[in-house]
Every structure is written in C-alpha cells, then in structure tokens.
Design an enzyme around this catalytic site. Structure first.
Site, PDB file in Angstrom:
ATOM      1  N   LYS A   1       0.838  -1.203   0.000  1.00  0.00           N
ATOM      2  CA  LYS A   1       0.000   0.000   0.000  1.00  0.00           C
ATOM      3  C   LYS A   1       0.872   1.252   0.000  1.00  0.00           C
ATOM      4  O   LYS A   1       1.566   1.533   0.973  1.00  0.00           O
ATOM      5  CB  LYS A   1      -0.911   0.052   1.224  1.00  0.00           C
ATOM      6  CG  LYS A   1      -1.950   1.161   1.056  1.00  0.00           C
ATOM      7  CD  LYS A   1      -2.558   1.637   2.345  1.00  0.00           C
ATOM      8  CE  LYS A   1      -1.856   2.825   2.945  1.00  0.00           C
ATOM      9  NZ  LYS A   1      -1.973   4.088   2.200  1.00  0.00           N
TER      10      LYS A   1
ATOM     11  N   SER B   1       5.465   6.926  10.271  1.00  0.00           N
ATOM     12  CA  SER B   1       5.621   7.649  11.532  1.00  0.00           C
ATOM     13  C   SER B   1       5.697   6.686  12.722  1.00  0.00           C
ATOM     14  O   SER B   1       5.170   5.569  12.668  1.00  0.00           O
ATOM     15  CB  SER B   1       4.453   8.607  11.713  1.00  0.00           C
ATOM     16  OG  SER B   1       3.256   7.879  11.740  1.00  0.00           O
ATOM     17  N   THR B   2       6.319   7.156  13.784  1.00  0.00           N
ATOM     18  CA  THR B   2       6.448   6.340  14.989  1.00  0.00           C
ATOM     19  C   THR B   2       5.070   6.056  15.586  1.00  0.00           C
ATOM     20  O   THR B   2       4.821   4.951  16.081  1.00  0.00           O
ATOM     21  CB  THR B   2       7.387   7.049  15.993  1.00  0.00           C
ATOM     22  OG1 THR B   2       8.700   7.064  15.404  1.00  0.00           O
ATOM     23  CG2 THR B   2       7.464   6.321  17.321  1.00  0.00           C
TER      24      THR B   2
ATOM     25  N   GLU C   1      10.320   0.785  10.176  1.00  0.00           N
ATOM     26  CA  GLU C   1      11.287   1.865   9.922  1.00  0.00           C
ATOM     27  C   GLU C   1      10.551   3.162  10.209  1.00  0.00           C
ATOM     28  O   GLU C   1       9.654   3.537   9.459  1.00  0.00           O
ATOM     29  CB  GLU C   1      11.733   1.863   8.449  1.00  0.00           C
ATOM     30  CG  GLU C   1      12.420   0.595   7.996  1.00  0.00           C
ATOM     31  CD  GLU C   1      13.871   0.524   8.401  1.00  0.00           C
ATOM     32  OE1 GLU C   1      14.377   1.473   9.035  1.00  0.00           O
ATOM     33  OE2 GLU C   1      14.511  -0.498   8.082  1.00  0.00           O
TER      34      GLU C   1
ATOM     35  N   CYS D   1      13.505  10.645   6.684  1.00  0.00           N
ATOM     36  CA  CYS D   1      13.526  10.116   8.053  1.00  0.00           C
ATOM     37  C   CYS D   1      14.906  10.279   8.678  1.00  0.00           C
ATOM     38  O   CYS D   1      15.023  10.500   9.877  1.00  0.00           O
ATOM     39  CB  CYS D   1      13.114   8.659   8.038  1.00  0.00           C
ATOM     40  SG  CYS D   1      14.010   7.688   6.835  1.00  0.00           S
TER      41      CYS D   1
ATOM     42  N   GLU E   1      10.329  15.475  15.380  1.00  0.00           N
ATOM     43  CA  GLU E   1      10.662  15.387  13.956  1.00  0.00           C
ATOM     44  C   GLU E   1       9.804  16.401  13.195  1.00  0.00           C
ATOM     45  O   GLU E   1       8.580  16.344  13.246  1.00  0.00           O
ATOM     46  CB  GLU E   1      10.357  13.974  13.467  1.00  0.00           C
ATOM     47  CG  GLU E   1      10.786  13.752  12.038  1.00  0.00           C
ATOM     48  CD  GLU E   1      10.499  12.338  11.581  1.00  0.00           C
ATOM     49  OE1 GLU E   1       9.386  11.842  11.829  1.00  0.00           O
ATOM     50  OE2 GLU E   1      11.394  11.743  10.950  1.00  0.00           O
TER      51      GLU E   1
HETATM   52  P1  TAP Z   1       2.407   7.734   8.307  1.00  0.00           P
HETATM   53  O1  TAP Z   1       1.274   8.631   8.535  1.00  0.00           O
HETATM   54  O2  TAP Z   1       2.810   6.814   9.383  1.00  0.00           O
HETATM   55  O3  TAP Z   1       2.045   6.923   6.994  1.00  0.00           O
HETATM   56  C1  TAP Z   1       2.842   5.877   6.473  1.00  0.00           C
HETATM   57  C2  TAP Z   1       1.953   4.893   5.730  1.00  0.00           C
HETATM   58  O4  TAP Z   1       1.098   4.242   6.668  1.00  0.00           O
HETATM   59  C3  TAP Z   1       1.030   5.523   4.705  1.00  0.00           C
HETATM   60  O5  TAP Z   1       0.871   4.651   3.617  1.00  0.00           O
HETATM   61  C4  TAP Z   1      -0.255   5.675   5.487  1.00  0.00           C
HETATM   62  O6  TAP Z   1      -1.397   5.785   4.688  1.00  0.00           O
HETATM   63  C5  TAP Z   1      -0.268   4.389   6.271  1.00  0.00           C
HETATM   64  N1  TAP Z   1      -1.086   4.397   7.470  1.00  0.00           N
HETATM   65  C6  TAP Z   1      -1.644   5.453   8.124  1.00  0.00           C
HETATM   66  N2  TAP Z   1      -2.325   5.030   9.199  1.00  0.00           N
HETATM   67  C7  TAP Z   1      -2.211   3.676   9.241  1.00  0.00           C
HETATM   68  C8  TAP Z   1      -2.677   2.649  10.126  1.00  0.00           C
HETATM   69  N3  TAP Z   1      -3.408   2.947  11.195  1.00  0.00           N
HETATM   70  N4  TAP Z   1      -2.355   1.361   9.878  1.00  0.00           N
HETATM   71  C9  TAP Z   1      -1.592   1.042   8.816  1.00  0.00           C
HETATM   72  N5  TAP Z   1      -1.131   1.960   7.928  1.00  0.00           N
HETATM   73  C10 TAP Z   1      -1.422   3.260   8.147  1.00  0.00           C
HETATM   74  O7  TAP Z   1       3.722   8.503   7.918  1.00  0.00           O
HETATM   75  P2  TAP Z   1       3.897   9.563   6.752  1.00  0.00           P
HETATM   76  O8  TAP Z   1       3.341  10.861   7.197  1.00  0.00           O
HETATM   77  O9  TAP Z   1       3.401   8.995   5.503  1.00  0.00           O
HETATM   78  O10 TAP Z   1       5.499   9.614   6.648  1.00  0.00           O
HETATM   79  C11 TAP Z   1       6.269  10.404   7.469  1.00  0.00           C
HETATM   80  C12 TAP Z   1       6.920   9.580   8.566  1.00  0.00           C
HETATM   81  O11 TAP Z   1       7.554   8.429   8.054  1.00  0.00           O
HETATM   82  C13 TAP Z   1       7.999  10.339   9.276  1.00  0.00           C
HETATM   83  O12 TAP Z   1       7.861  10.179  10.663  1.00  0.00           O
HETATM   84  C14 TAP Z   1       9.286   9.688   8.823  1.00  0.00           C
HETATM   85  O13 TAP Z   1      10.361   9.771   9.679  1.00  0.00           O
HETATM   86  C15 TAP Z   1       8.870   8.298   8.575  1.00  0.00           C
HETATM   87  N6  TAP Z   1       9.737   7.661   7.588  1.00  0.00           N
HETATM   88  C16 TAP Z   1      10.653   6.780   8.051  1.00  0.00           C
HETATM   89  C17 TAP Z   1      11.522   6.178   7.160  1.00  0.00           C
HETATM   90  C18 TAP Z   1      12.515   5.209   7.685  1.00  0.00           C
HETATM   91  S1  TAP Z   1      13.312   4.342   6.626  1.00  0.00           S
HETATM   92  N7  TAP Z   1      12.738   5.037   8.947  1.00  0.00           N
HETATM   93  C19 TAP Z   1      11.456   6.463   5.809  1.00  0.00           C
HETATM   94  C20 TAP Z   1      10.510   7.371   5.370  1.00  0.00           C
HETATM   95  C21 TAP Z   1       9.644   7.964   6.286  1.00  0.00           C
HETATM   96  P3  TAP Z   1      -1.897   7.253   4.230  1.00  0.00           P
HETATM   97  O14 TAP Z   1      -0.780   7.870   3.494  1.00  0.00           O
HETATM   98  O15 TAP Z   1      -3.012   6.989   3.347  1.00  0.00           O
HETATM   99  O16 TAP Z   1      -2.239   7.978   5.492  1.00  0.00           O
END
Ligand code: TAP
Length: 476
Positions: free
Chosen positions: A182, A235-236, A256, A290, A387
């Site tokens: 996804k 996200s965490t 991650e 990240c 962050e």
């Molecule tokens: P999230 O809101 O956590 O979204 C990540 C993915 O999870 C998206 O596809 C999201 O869908 C989905 N998601 C949301 N709620 C969910 C749930 N309850 N159950 C399962 N999946 C769910 O993070 P983001 O805003 O997209 O990304 C930013 C964060 O990712 C930052 O904190 C960053 O540090 C972290 N990040 C970490 C890494 C590594 S390698 N450590 C790499 C990249 C990013 P939707 O998009 O449709 O909400």
C-alpha cells in the site's frame, strides 16, 4: 468524469498519466469493490493528476488471497528463475526512468534533479542488487535451507514513494515471498506505474499486488490474517499502532520509523565541505527524510564562521518548480504536512529560538516552505526534540566531544547521525558512542543497496538493505 482532469503541458508530456487508475490485484487493474476513489494532487501546482481507487477491506482480502495463491508457485521457482524476473524489472525501470522521474516529481513535489539522479538510480540498483541474491540464498550464511515467510503486507510513506517500494518489494521477491503493498495516499502514482512494469516484465499474476488507499486500507492489510510478514515505513505513532495489532500473532514485523538526526561538526572540519553536507542533510527532499540531519551540533569555537558560510550557501538555494532542472528545493508534499511544519517552526519562535531564512519568493499556488534555520536552540525546545520532516534546521552548540555525543544521543530517536572532522581517531571514537543506526563520516544522506539501514530506540527495528534486508523476509 467526476473531476477536472488537466491534460499534461508540454514540459511534462514525457509521462502518460491516465485520468483514473484501478487497484492492481492478481495481475489486473480493477475498480474498488465499493467503487470508491480519491484524487492524487500535484503538491507544486495543486492540480489533480489522476483519480485512483480506494481499496476496501474486501479488496484487501482479494489481494491477500491472490498473493497467497501465487506464493505456491513463486516460492517453488528456482532462485535463478526469480532472479530473471527481478533483473528484467530492474532493466525496465532503467529504460523508463525518465517517465518515472517526471511522474514522481509531479506526484511528490521533489526536484527532478533528485528523482533523476538519486531516487531512480537507487530504485534500479535495489532491484539489481536483490536479483543477484535470489539464487544465492543457501550461501548467504543463514544456515541450511532458508525459506520465504509467505505473503508480505507492506505499507510505505510518501517521501520516497518508489524507493521505499523498491526497499520493500525487491528483497521480498528475491527471497521467494509474494507481496501486497500500500503506497501513501498522497503519492500513489509511481506504485501503479510499477504495477504496469511488473506486467511488462511478465511477472506471474498475484506475485505483486498494489492497493491504493488511505490509513484504513493500511490498517486492514496489517490486520489481515493471511499476512505472514508486515513491513512498515512511516511515523512512529502509526508504527506503535501496528506493533499493537501484530502483538500475539505469528506475523513477523519490521518497522522503519522517524528520526531526529544529529549532524556534528568539529572545529577541525573542512568548513566548505561541511556546509555542503549540512545543506544536503536537511534540504534534500525538502527535509522530508527520516534520516535528515535536522539537528546541527556545531563546536562553539567555529559557530560564527560556520553559520555565516551556511547562510551564504542557503541564500543560493533555488526554491520553486520541481520540474526545472535547476531547482534545489521543491514543494512540500501536502497541505497537512505544510501545516505541521509551520506549526513546529512557530513553536520554535514562541519558545525563544531565533529564526532565519534567506529571501526567496515562493510560488503562489502549491505547498511551499522556505529553507529555514533556528539558532539559540535549547535541547528542551520542540524543534530540537520533535521530527519536523521539513526544511528546518535547529542549531545547537557543544564544547567537547563528550558533550556532542550526549546531545546527539539525547533523543527518543536513533536513526542517523553525521560527523565532520579531519581526525580519524575522533571519528571512530565518536561514531562508536552514537546510538544511531547509520553514522556518516564527512558526508550525509549517502545510500547504497548493499548497506543495511534501520534504527535504534523509537526509530524502529529490523534492517532493510544489504544481506540483513534479505533476512527480514526469510525463515532462517
Ligand atoms: P504515516 O502517517 O505513518 O504513513 C505511512 C503509511 O502508513 C502511509 O501509507 C499511510 O497511509 C499508512 N497508514 C496510516 N495510518 C495507518 C494505520 N493505522 N495502519 C496502517 N497503515 C497506516 O507517515 P507519513 O506521514 O506517511 O510519513 C512520514 C513519517 O515516516 C515520518 O515520521 C518519517 O520519519 C517516517 N519515515 C521513516 C523512514 C525510515 S526508513 N525510517 C522512511 C521514510 C519515512 P496514508 O498515506 O493513506 O495515510
């Protein structure tokens, strides 16, 4: 058509974006079971790029079943046969990298310079690298007869849509698993384009399934009982939710998560080189990385000299149209993300830090935030702890190496760090004390498929990349 579809202007006619896309299940594109759709918007113009299907729980079930069925044959193929498919996919990615780079830039907002020179070469490199492992699993030091886990449910974020897909899909397939992936709601298009590449490569049906949707789709996928392995990047907060969902089941999981990387500059560092590293560390991909170097720790004696040089360099950054090859800083991925960045930057000022940004004119439509730095930052400030995931650098100072280490480690996260010094002994001594999964020496944000990547503390667990990344998809 229920929405306004703007045909591609000439500058981006290299990629053919369809007005609508379905879910990719069992080798076919199909509408969502309940017919729901959502729009994918270009963050640099706010124009609707396409309308994509919103997968329901029923679609999740269909995709998992397709992956389960495909697993029987895919896992029984000799590794050398699986390798052929992965090599083919890697080559098609290279051949179509111009289209993919433009598509990614349109959907994500990041500069074409980055998608062309960083994202796409790394995506292809990941598939080539793991293709090379597929027939060597018995010799990878995992003991006799390592076996694939089964069906992997993979959920990825929007900051490196295609690269995160490659990090997830390439090792899973090389190890003999099948996948349901996804992508993030704001960046679904390159994953759908990748689905088409799987068809072009003749990949057997059901080996790769792509479900576009929102967080509810991700949650349904993670909770599905037909999933053997969950791989999540994001996200965490969501990572913790996922850990709770899989607790007590026999699903394997890798997470991650977020970061608050420290970029440590000692007084003997080559200043010009360090400034380039700092800029790359925090403004690459608008800081939506990240492992961004979002906390600059500078030795007190060189603070003035370093900050002068950094401000001069920041004044030369070009912010604007991400399709322009000269652009250094593109658009923020979404209105929500922009609001988060603004709120955290405002908290920095409210808590007493000093804000500085170069003069730069931001485009009138789209989501934009100027490269910004904060001085007079204390460790208690939100901008030093949370962050921001944006182009905002928090500057702190230190006097001794011990103080630098203590400040760098004073974080709930532990994903990345950078050290700038001419002294090899100091480099090794400090690196050994940092609680960070990746430590860069006199460089920053360097990635390689052969190198494992992952976090300490609340940055998650498990490693992706390298031989370690393969292990996460094998029963050893
Ligand atoms: P999230 O809101 O956590 O979204 C990540 C993915 O999870 C998206 O596809 C999201 O869908 C989905 N998601 C949301 N709620 C969910 C749930 N309850 N159950 C399962 N999946 C769910 O993070 P983001 O805003 O997209 O990304 C930013 C964060 O990712 C930052 O904190 C960053 O540090 C972290 N990040 C970490 C890494 C590594 S390698 N450590 C790499 C990249 C990013 P939707 O998009 O449709 O909400």
């Amino acid at each position: 058509m229920a929405f306004e579809y703007a045909p591609a202007p000439e500058s981006r006619a290299v990629v053919d974006i369809a007005p609508s896309y379905g879910l990719f299940i069992d080798g076919e594109f199909r509408e969502a079971s309940d017919g729901k759709v959502f729009k994918s918007v270009s963050p640099s113009t706010e124009e609707v790029l396409s309308e994509v299907a919103q997968a329901s729980a029923e679609d999740v079930d269909a995709a998992v079943k397709a992956a389960r069925k495909a697993f029987e044959k895919w896992s029984a193929l000799p590794g050398s046969e699986r390798a052929k498919y992965l090599f083919r996919i890697a080559r098609i990615i290279q051949e179509r990298s111009r289209e993919l780079a433009v598509l990614e830039t349109l959907d994500n907002g990041k500069p074409i310079k980055e998608t062309r020179d960083a994202d796409l070469p790394l995506v292809a490199a990941h598939f080539f690298y793991y293709a090379g492992w597929a027939d060597k699993l018995d010799h990878a030091g995992f003991g006799p007869n390592p076996r694939p886990l089964g069906v992997a449910g993979q959920v990825i974020p929007w900051n490196f849509p295609l690269l995160m897909l490659a990090w997830k899909i390439a090792p899973a397939l090389a190890a003999g698993n099948t996948v349901v992936l996804k992508p993030a709601e704001t960046t679904p298009l390159s994953a759908l384009f990748f689905a088409d590449i799987c068809r072009q490569a003749g990949l057997p049906k059901g080996v790769v399934n792509i479900l576009t949707g929102d967080g509810s789709t991700g949650a349904a996928l993670v909770a599905h009982e037909g999933i053997d392995k969950v791989a999540f990047t994001g996200s965490t907060g969501v990572g913790k939710e996922i850990a709770r969902t899989v607790a007590g089941t026999d699903k394997k999981v890798t997470l991650e998560l977020g970061g608050k990387g420290a970029n440590i500059v000692f007084d003997d560092a080559p200043i010009d080189q360090a400034v380039e590293g700092i800029v790359n560390g925090i403004f690459f991909n608008q800081g939506q990385v990240c492992c961004a170097g979002s906390r600059l720790l500078v030795q007190e004696s060189i603070q003035d000299e370093l900050l002068d040089a950094l401000k001069r360099r920041m004044s030369t950054l070009r912010v604007g149209d991400p399709l322009d090859k000269n652009t250094d800083v593109g658009a923020i991925n979404s209105a929500e993300q922009l609001a988060r960045i603004k709120a955290l930057a405002d908290s920095g000022e409210a808590e007493g830090a000093e804000r500085w940004a170069p003069d730069c004119e931001l485009p009138s439509s789209g989501y934009w935030f100027a490269p910004t730095l904060f001085t007079n930052v204390s460790q208690a400030h939100r901008i030093a702890r949370e962050e921001i995931f944006g182009p905002v650098l928090s500057v702190l100072t230190f006097r001794t190496p011990a103080e630098a280490v203590a400040k760098a480690n004073n974080s709930q996260y532990g994903l990345s760090a950078g050290i700038w010094t001419e002294k090899g002994s100091r480099m090794l001594a400090v690196a050994g004390k940092l609680r960070a999964g990746v430590v860069w020496a006199n460089t920053f944000n360097k990635f390689d498929p052969t190198s494992p990547f992952g976090g300490f503390k609340e940055s998650g667990f498990g490693r992706e990349g390298g031989r370690h990344g393969l292990e996460a998809y094998l029963d050893v």
